[in-house]
Motif scaffolding. Structure first.
Motif, PDB file in Angstrom:
ATOM      1  N   PHE A   1       0.822  -1.214   0.000  1.00  0.00           N
ATOM      2  CA  PHE A   1       0.000   0.000   0.000  1.00  0.00           C
ATOM      3  C   PHE A   1       0.856   1.264   0.000  1.00  0.00           C
ATOM      4  CE2 PHE A   1      -2.434  -3.099   2.793  1.00  0.00           C
ATOM      5  CZ  PHE A   1      -3.138  -3.643   1.728  1.00  0.00           C
ATOM      6  N   SER A   2       1.884   1.287   0.854  1.00  0.00           N
ATOM      7  CA  SER A   2       2.663   2.516   1.029  1.00  0.00           C
ATOM      8  C   SER A   2       3.724   2.730  -0.044  1.00  0.00           C
ATOM      9  CB  SER A   2       3.338   2.504   2.408  1.00  0.00           C
ATOM     10  OG  SER A   2       4.221   1.405   2.532  1.00  0.00           O
ATOM     11  N   GLU A   3       4.311   1.657  -0.561  1.00  0.00           N
ATOM     12  CA  GLU A   3       5.390   1.789  -1.541  1.00  0.00           C
ATOM     13  C   GLU A   3       4.925   1.590  -2.970  1.00  0.00           C
ATOM     14  OE1 GLU A   3       8.873  -0.509  -0.564  1.00  0.00           O
ATOM     15  OE2 GLU A   3       8.528  -0.251   1.591  1.00  0.00           O
ATOM     16  N   PHE A   4       3.993   0.654  -3.175  1.00  0.00           N
ATOM     17  CA  PHE A   4       3.579   0.320  -4.533  1.00  0.00           C
ATOM     18  C   PHE A   4       2.213   0.888  -4.900  1.00  0.00           C
ATOM     19  CE2 PHE A   4       6.247  -3.549  -3.366  1.00  0.00           C
ATOM     20  CZ  PHE A   4       7.405  -2.952  -3.814  1.00  0.00           C
ATOM     21  N   GLY A   5       1.555   1.555  -3.961  1.00  0.00           N
ATOM     22  CA  GLY A   5       0.339   2.299  -4.275  1.00  0.00           C
ATOM     23  C   GLY A   5      -0.902   1.476  -4.505  1.00  0.00           C
ATOM     24  N   LEU A   6      -0.938   0.222  -4.063  1.00  0.00           N
ATOM     25  CA  LEU A   6      -2.147  -0.576  -4.234  1.00  0.00           C
ATOM     26  C   LEU A   6      -3.205  -0.121  -3.226  1.00  0.00           C
ATOM     27  CD1 LEU A   6      -0.675  -4.141  -4.804  1.00  0.00           C
ATOM     28  CD2 LEU A   6      -0.961  -2.265  -6.408  1.00  0.00           C
ATOM     29  N   SER A   7      -4.450  -0.296  -3.599  1.00  0.00           N
ATOM     30  CA  SER A   7      -5.540   0.152  -2.739  1.00  0.00           C
ATOM     31  C   SER A   7      -5.857  -0.894  -1.683  1.00  0.00           C
ATOM     32  CB  SER A   7      -6.794   0.429  -3.576  1.00  0.00           C
ATOM     33  OG  SER A   7      -6.554   1.487  -4.479  1.00  0.00           O
ATOM     34  N   GLY A   8      -5.924  -0.449  -0.468  1.00  0.00           N
ATOM     35  CA  GLY A   8      -6.187  -1.324   0.661  1.00  0.00           C
ATOM     36  C   GLY A   8      -5.754  -0.626   1.926  1.00  0.00           C
ATOM     37  N   GLU A   9      -5.746  -1.335   3.024  1.00  0.00           N
ATOM     38  CA  GLU A   9      -5.348  -0.709   4.283  1.00  0.00           C
ATOM     39  C   GLU A   9      -4.594  -1.709   5.141  1.00  0.00           C
ATOM     40  OE1 GLU A   9      -7.289   1.676   8.094  1.00  0.00           O
ATOM     41  OE2 GLU A   9      -8.434   1.434   6.239  1.00  0.00           O
ATOM     42  N   TYR A  10      -3.520  -1.203   5.753  1.00  0.00           N
ATOM     43  CA  TYR A  10      -2.734  -2.025   6.670  1.00  0.00           C
ATOM     44  C   TYR A  10      -3.176  -1.717   8.094  1.00  0.00           C
ATOM     45  CZ  TYR A  10       1.219  -4.371   8.852  1.00  0.00           C
ATOM     46  OH  TYR A  10       1.990  -5.216   9.603  1.00  0.00           O
ATOM     47  N   LEU A  11      -3.502  -2.753   8.847  1.00  0.00           N
ATOM     48  CA  LEU A  11      -4.008  -2.596  10.209  1.00  0.00           C
ATOM     49  C   LEU A  11      -2.874  -2.823  11.200  1.00  0.00           C
ATOM     50  CD1 LEU A  11      -7.350  -4.584   9.753  1.00  0.00           C
ATOM     51  CD2 LEU A  11      -6.892  -2.160   9.325  1.00  0.00           C
ATOM     52  N   GLU A  12      -2.589  -1.800  11.985  1.00  0.00           N
ATOM     53  CA  GLU A  12      -1.447  -1.848  12.905  1.00  0.00           C
ATOM     54  C   GLU A  12      -1.778  -2.531  14.226  1.00  0.00           C
ATOM     55  OE1 GLU A  12       1.560  -0.889  12.261  1.00  0.00           O
ATOM     56  OE2 GLU A  12       1.465   0.553  10.610  1.00  0.00           O
ATOM     57  N   GLY A  13      -3.038  -2.411  14.675  1.00  0.00           N
ATOM     58  CA  GLY A  13      -3.380  -2.963  15.978  1.00  0.00           C
ATOM     59  C   GLY A  13      -4.867  -3.201  16.123  1.00  0.00           C
ATOM     60  N   ILE A  14      -5.277  -3.606  17.309  1.00  0.00           N
ATOM     61  CA  ILE A  14      -6.677  -3.958  17.559  1.00  0.00           C
ATOM     62  C   ILE A  14      -7.603  -2.773  17.352  1.00  0.00           C
ATOM     63  CG2 ILE A  14      -8.290  -4.671  19.375  1.00  0.00           C
ATOM     64  CD1 ILE A  14      -6.117  -6.518  20.441  1.00  0.00           C
ATOM     65  N   SER A  15      -7.157  -1.584  17.695  1.00  0.00           N
ATOM     66  CA  SER A  15      -8.005  -0.401  17.501  1.00  0.00           C
ATOM     67  C   SER A  15      -8.347  -0.199  16.030  1.00  0.00           C
ATOM     68  CB  SER A  15      -7.313   0.850  18.057  1.00  0.00           C
ATOM     69  OG  SER A  15      -6.062   1.061  17.404  1.00  0.00           O
ATOM     70  N   ASP A  16      -7.401  -0.532  15.134  1.00  0.00           N
ATOM     71  CA  ASP A  16      -7.678  -0.435  13.696  1.00  0.00           C
ATOM     72  C   ASP A  16      -8.728  -1.462  13.277  1.00  0.00           C
ATOM     73  OD1 ASP A  16      -5.889   1.628  13.279  1.00  0.00           O
ATOM     74  OD2 ASP A  16      -4.230   0.312  12.755  1.00  0.00           O
ATOM     75  N   PHE A  17      -8.650  -2.673  13.839  1.00  0.00           N
ATOM     76  CA  PHE A  17      -9.653  -3.699  13.534  1.00  0.00           C
ATOM     77  C   PHE A  17     -11.044  -3.233  13.967  1.00  0.00           C
ATOM     78  CE2 PHE A  17      -5.932  -6.365  13.161  1.00  0.00           C
ATOM     79  CZ  PHE A  17      -6.285  -7.328  12.242  1.00  0.00           C
ATOM     80  N   GLU A  18     -11.129  -2.697  15.152  1.00  0.00           N
ATOM     81  CA  GLU A  18     -12.421  -2.249  15.679  1.00  0.00           C
ATOM     82  C   GLU A  18     -13.001  -1.142  14.810  1.00  0.00           C
ATOM     83  OE1 GLU A  18     -11.661  -3.190  20.435  1.00  0.00           O
ATOM     84  OE2 GLU A  18     -11.174  -1.213  19.609  1.00  0.00           O
ATOM     85  N   ARG A  19     -12.169  -0.200  14.405  1.00  0.00           N
ATOM     86  CA  ARG A  19     -12.637   0.912  13.561  1.00  0.00           C
ATOM     87  C   ARG A  19     -13.140   0.410  12.217  1.00  0.00           C
ATOM     88  NH1 ARG A  19      -9.887   2.959   9.602  1.00  0.00           N
ATOM     89  NH2 ARG A  19      -7.908   2.139  10.420  1.00  0.00           N
ATOM     90  N   VAL A  20     -12.373  -0.464  11.577  1.00  0.00           N
ATOM     91  CA  VAL A  20     -12.734  -0.951  10.249  1.00  0.00           C
ATOM     92  C   VAL A  20     -13.985  -1.829  10.295  1.00  0.00           C
ATOM     93  CG1 VAL A  20     -11.994  -2.516   8.411  1.00  0.00           C
ATOM     94  CG2 VAL A  20     -10.437  -0.763   9.251  1.00  0.00           C
ATOM     95  N   LEU A  21     -14.033  -2.755  11.240  1.00  0.00           N
ATOM     96  CA  LEU A  21     -15.159  -3.687  11.306  1.00  0.00           C
ATOM     97  C   LEU A  21     -16.463  -2.990  11.686  1.00  0.00           C
ATOM     98  CD1 LEU A  21     -13.296  -6.671  12.986  1.00  0.00           C
ATOM     99  CD2 LEU A  21     -14.299  -6.657  10.693  1.00  0.00           C
ATOM    100  N   ASP A  22     -16.368  -1.868  12.371  1.00  0.00           N
ATOM    101  CA  ASP A  22     -17.568  -1.095  12.705  1.00  0.00           C
ATOM    102  C   ASP A  22     -18.052  -0.261  11.528  1.00  0.00           C
ATOM    103  OD1 ASP A  22     -17.664  -2.099  15.248  1.00  0.00           O
ATOM    104  OD2 ASP A  22     -16.637  -0.399  16.176  1.00  0.00           O
ATOM    105  N   ASN A  23     -17.220  -0.135  10.490  1.00  0.00           N
ATOM    106  CA  ASN A  23     -17.568   0.719   9.344  1.00  0.00           C
ATOM    107  C   ASN A  23     -17.308   0.018   8.017  1.00  0.00           C
ATOM    108  OD1 ASN A  23     -18.009   3.553  10.758  1.00  0.00           O
ATOM    109  ND2 ASN A  23     -16.132   2.692  11.637  1.00  0.00           N
ATOM    110  N   LEU A  24     -17.570  -1.279   7.961  1.00  0.00           N
ATOM    111  CA  LEU A  24     -17.289  -2.034   6.738  1.00  0.00           C
ATOM    112  C   LEU A  24     -18.106  -1.557   5.543  1.00  0.00           C
ATOM    113  CD1 LEU A  24     -16.763  -5.810   7.562  1.00  0.00           C
ATOM    114  CD2 LEU A  24     -15.147  -4.204   6.560  1.00  0.00           C
ATOM    115  N   ASP A  25     -19.275  -0.984   5.813  1.00  0.00           N
ATOM    116  CA  ASP A  25     -20.117  -0.521   4.706  1.00  0.00           C
ATOM    117  C   ASP A  25     -19.468   0.608   3.918  1.00  0.00           C
ATOM    118  OD1 ASP A  25     -22.030  -2.363   5.385  1.00  0.00           O
ATOM    119  OD2 ASP A  25     -23.200  -0.966   6.610  1.00  0.00           O
ATOM    120  N   ASP A  26     -18.463   1.234   4.506  1.00  0.00           N
ATOM    121  CA  ASP A  26     -17.767   2.322   3.807  1.00  0.00           C
ATOM    122  C   ASP A  26     -16.807   1.791   2.744  1.00  0.00           C
ATOM    123  OD1 ASP A  26     -19.076   4.057   5.474  1.00  0.00           O
ATOM    124  OD2 ASP A  26     -17.384   4.311   6.853  1.00  0.00           O
ATOM    125  N   PHE A  27     -16.558   0.490   2.777  1.00  0.00           N
ATOM    126  CA  PHE A  27     -15.623  -0.116   1.823  1.00  0.00           C
ATOM    127  C   PHE A  27     -16.414  -1.018   0.879  1.00  0.00           C
ATOM    128  CE2 PHE A  27     -13.500   0.564   5.861  1.00  0.00           C
ATOM    129  CZ  PHE A  27     -12.371   1.280   5.489  1.00  0.00           C
TER     130      PHE A  27
END
Length: 270
Positions: free
Chosen positions: A162-188
């Protein structure tokens, strides 16, 4: 370290890997994973065994691996608890390297973990999924190739996609990122990653040039020299081995006072 020193070319797929490699070989080169130059996943599974299982529609596909550190253990335990509590979405857990991930199911009591032995099977499951979360580098790539917004975690080389080659997606660093994404999956939503298509088109040309001009990476010899040197080494090793064996045979005959029988035999072989 010795293997790196004796290699003709040393390459890494991302900046993190390259940094580690250059601590031993300063001339290591950044060459992205060749799979990124493939047009589509169908060309990879053309000769693969067909999938044995036809999955239902899947809300979240988890491509996981056996933990290699404390962070992985923490994340797997959290995912297991999340799946057990989520009665709305359809979750499926898969492993794509069965020999390495053979005990993954111990982290998911009551959940069927599917172990895949072919890319064709994985491809069908990705196709049937709305979203993919992957601990595996190629799991992220294959998901994006099939039009899924991929979430990667656990390995920094995934972040590089994602950061070097520009592909679309998201890297999750920790549990807080999982919680944020899974609570808003409809946005993706499902998408066709134009960045991937552009990258593949450019990288495919560059990778082709690397293969066509492989000998340019070597300043002191060409491929014919390398083949010749290896052949000479093989012959030299074979002769040394033969001489050693014959020397042992001669010694044994000398010990029992039958040296006259072995001397003609020695000259016969050499």
């Amino acid at each position: 370290a010795r293997l790196l020193e004796n290699s003709l070319i040393v390459s890494g797929r991302d900046s993190e890997s390259l940094k580690a490699l250059r601590s031993h070989r300063v001339d290591s080169k950044l060459i992205p994973d060749p799979i990124l130059s493939v047009d589509n996943i169908q060309s990879l599974i053309e000769f693969d065994a067909p999938g044995k299982l036809l999955p239902p529609n899947i809300d979240i596909l988890w491509i996981l691996k056996y933990p290699s550190n404390d962070f992985d253990v923490q994340i797997l335990q959290w995912i297991s608890r999340y799946i057990s509590k989520d009665s709305v979405r359809k979750h499926v857990v898969v492993a794509i390297e069965p020999k390495l991930d053979t005990s993954l199911d111990t982290y998911f009591p009551g959940v069927n973990v599917f172990y895949f032995y072919s890319l064709a099977e994985l491809g069908v499951y990705i196709e049937k999924s709305k979203f993919v979360f992957s601990m595996r580098f190629h799991g992220v790539i294959f998901s994006i190739m099939q039009g899924k917004f991929a979430f990667g975690f656990s390995q920094k080389k995934i972040k590089a996609l994602f950061s070097e080659f520009g592909l679309s997606g998201e890297y999750l660093e920790g549990i807080s990122d999982f919680e944020r994404v899974l609570d808003n999956l409809d946005d993706f939503a499902e998408f066709s990653d134009e960045n991937l298509h552009l990258f593949k088109a450019q990288f495919g040309k560059e990778f082709g040039l690397i293969g066509a001009n492989f000998s340019d990476f070597c300043d002191f010899c060409d491929l014919n020299d390398i083949k010749y040197d290896r052949q000479v080494i093989r012959i030299a090793r074979a002769n040394c081995f033969n001489f050693f064996i014959m020397a042992l045979v001669m010694l044994s005959y000398l010990v029992i006072n039958q040296s006259s029988r072995i001397i003609p035999l020695f000259f016969f072989f050499f």
